[in-house]
Scaffold this motif. Structure first.
Motif, PDB file in Angstrom:
ATOM      1  N   HIS A  17     -63.907  20.318  51.018  1.00 26.77           N
ATOM      2  CA  HIS A  17     -63.012  19.450  50.246  1.00 26.77           C
ATOM      3  C   HIS A  17     -63.098  18.008  50.763  1.00 26.77           C
ATOM      4  CE1 HIS A  17     -59.125  17.516  49.307  1.00 26.77           C
ATOM      5  NE2 HIS A  17     -59.276  18.136  48.141  1.00 26.77           N
ATOM      6  N   HIS A  27     -64.872  18.483  40.806  1.00 26.61           N
ATOM      7  CA  HIS A  27     -65.552  19.787  40.788  1.00 26.61           C
ATOM      8  C   HIS A  27     -66.701  19.809  39.787  1.00 26.61           C
ATOM      9  CE1 HIS A  27     -61.761  21.944  42.520  1.00 26.61           C
ATOM     10  NE2 HIS A  27     -62.505  21.406  43.464  1.00 26.61           N
ATOM     11  N   SER A  39     -65.996  26.746  39.064  1.00 29.28           N
ATOM     12  CA  SER A  39     -65.012  27.766  39.454  1.00 29.28           C
ATOM     13  C   SER A  39     -65.287  28.284  40.860  1.00 29.28           C
ATOM     14  CB  SER A  39     -65.015  28.920  38.449  1.00 29.28           C
ATOM     15  OG  SER A  39     -66.282  29.549  38.402  1.00 29.28           O
ATOM     16  N   SER A  42     -64.121  25.616  43.276  1.00 29.50           N
ATOM     17  CA  SER A  42     -62.666  25.632  43.364  1.00 29.50           C
ATOM     18  C   SER A  42     -62.173  26.797  44.220  1.00 29.50           C
ATOM     19  CB  SER A  42     -62.062  25.723  41.960  1.00 29.50           C
ATOM     20  OG  SER A  42     -60.658  25.802  42.024  1.00 29.50           O
ATOM     21  N   ARG A  43     -62.749  27.980  44.016  1.00 32.73           N
ATOM     22  CA  ARG A  43     -62.321  29.144  44.792  1.00 32.73           C
ATOM     23  C   ARG A  43     -62.668  28.981  46.273  1.00 32.73           C
ATOM     24  NH1 ARG A  43     -64.238  32.116  40.202  1.00 32.73           N
ATOM     25  NH2 ARG A  43     -66.193  32.585  41.308  1.00 32.73           N
ATOM     26  N   GLU A  45     -62.790  26.237  47.914  1.00 33.93           N
ATOM     27  CA  GLU A  45     -61.861  25.275  48.490  1.00 33.93           C
ATOM     28  C   GLU A  45     -60.422  25.794  48.504  1.00 33.93           C
ATOM     29  OE1 GLU A  45     -62.110  21.451  46.680  1.00 33.93           O
ATOM     30  OE2 GLU A  45     -64.225  21.160  47.179  1.00 33.93           O
ATOM     31  N   SER A  46     -60.188  26.975  47.920  1.00 33.28           N
ATOM     32  CA  SER A  46     -58.833  27.549  47.864  1.00 33.28           C
ATOM     33  C   SER A  46     -58.874  28.985  48.372  1.00 33.28           C
ATOM     34  CB  SER A  46     -58.292  27.493  46.429  1.00 33.28           C
ATOM     35  OG  SER A  46     -58.343  26.191  45.914  1.00 33.28           O
TER      36      SER A  46
END
Length: 294
Positions: A17, A27, A39, A42-43, A45-46
């Motif tokens: 990130h 993204h 996607s 994003s996943r 980074e989360s």
């Protein structure tokens, strides 16, 4: 000691990130540059969205290339190392433990590689110190609409967590128990007696247990509403995690201020509890009373 996979997923997420925002990419832009879907970025980074999802090593390397991190550089090696540690397999993933339950799997994940666990329990002894028979009775009673679907797998998971963390001597374990947890009999008397004797043996050998009397003075008047475990790791860059047990699932607390609050709460409870030796004497007295009555 093997690093904690979830802690390393958080390190990986933070690093990627930071690199992405420093480069000024969103993204979608990073996806176009790397060939990794937005996607997936994003996943990655989360990691707390699904704590059991592992990063894809090839995708991480593609992202590092797209972020113009030189291969072989200190930064590349560090981030790639986070990804490799984060993708490592844990004992809880073995087929033997496939049905031990999502909540317990989360506990096992958080406990992996821990250097210290501070736990609090109110009415029941926590799973990691339970005997097989105590665990079996509690598992069978855990739902109101019928017994658990695979009680033996859940019991096996609790026993393995004990072997991995406490029996192996890899972490400092401190348990604070409310008086009710040893006074109440949520299992048959013979099972409870075996459990109390097992707890005393652990106190002699491996762990610290303190009993909070019902009339204990907590100072600020605050008392926890649910059992929790505050877990720390040997690498100080791996932030502590708190697991809160709300019966149906294990909730993770990762906000630094909240995590610190749980650490302070555990310390206040320990301070209000009976010292270790007095707690052991208390448990011995309860066990003696129970033995005389059975």
């Amino acid at each position: 000691m093997t690093p904690n996979p979830l802690a390393r997923r958080r390190q990986l997420a933070s690093s990627l990130h930071a690199l992405r925002t420093e480069r000024g990419y969103n993204h979608a832009e990073l996806s176009r540059r790397s060939g990794v879907s937005a996607s997936v970025i994003s996943r990655t980074e989360s990691p707390l969205g699904d704590v059991h999802r592992k990063p894809n090593l090839l995708s991480v390397r593609r992202l590092l290339d797209a972020l113009e991190v030189p291969r072989g550089s200190t930064l590349w090696t560090q981030v790639e190392g986070y990804a490799e540690d984060a993708a490592g397999a844990g004992w809880w993933e073995a087929p033997t433990y496939a049905h031990m339950g999502d909540g317990q799997r989360t506990y096992a994940l958080v406990e992996a590689g821990a250097s210290r666990v501070w736990e609090y329990a109110g009415l029941l002894l926590p799973g990691i110190v339970q005997t097989a028979e105590y665990a079996r009775h509690r598992v069978l009673a855990v739902t109101s609409d019928g017994p658990a679907s695979n009680p033996e797998a859940i019991v096996a998971g609790r026993l393995e967590r004990h072997r991995q963390l406490i029996e192996a001597g890899k972490a400092e374990y401190q348990l604070v128990l409310e008086e009710q947890a040893v006074r109440r009999h949520p299992v048959p008397p013979a099972v409870m007696l075996e459990q109390l004797r097992r707890l005393l043996a652990l106190m002699d050998d491996a762990i610290s247990v303190r009993i909070v009397p019902v009339d204990a003075r907590l100072g600020d008047g605050y008392a926890p509403r649910a059992p929790f475990a505050h877990t720390s790791y040997p690498d100080l860059d791996d932030p502590p995690i708190v697991v809160v047990d709300n019966v149906t699932r294990a909730l993770l607390v990762t906000d630094p201020d909240e995590v610190s609050g749980y650490a302070r709460l555990h310390q206040r409870l320990r301070d209000a509890a009976l010292p270790d030796a007095d707690s052991a004497a208390y448990i011995r007295d309860v066990a003696a009373e129970l033995a005389a009555a059975t």
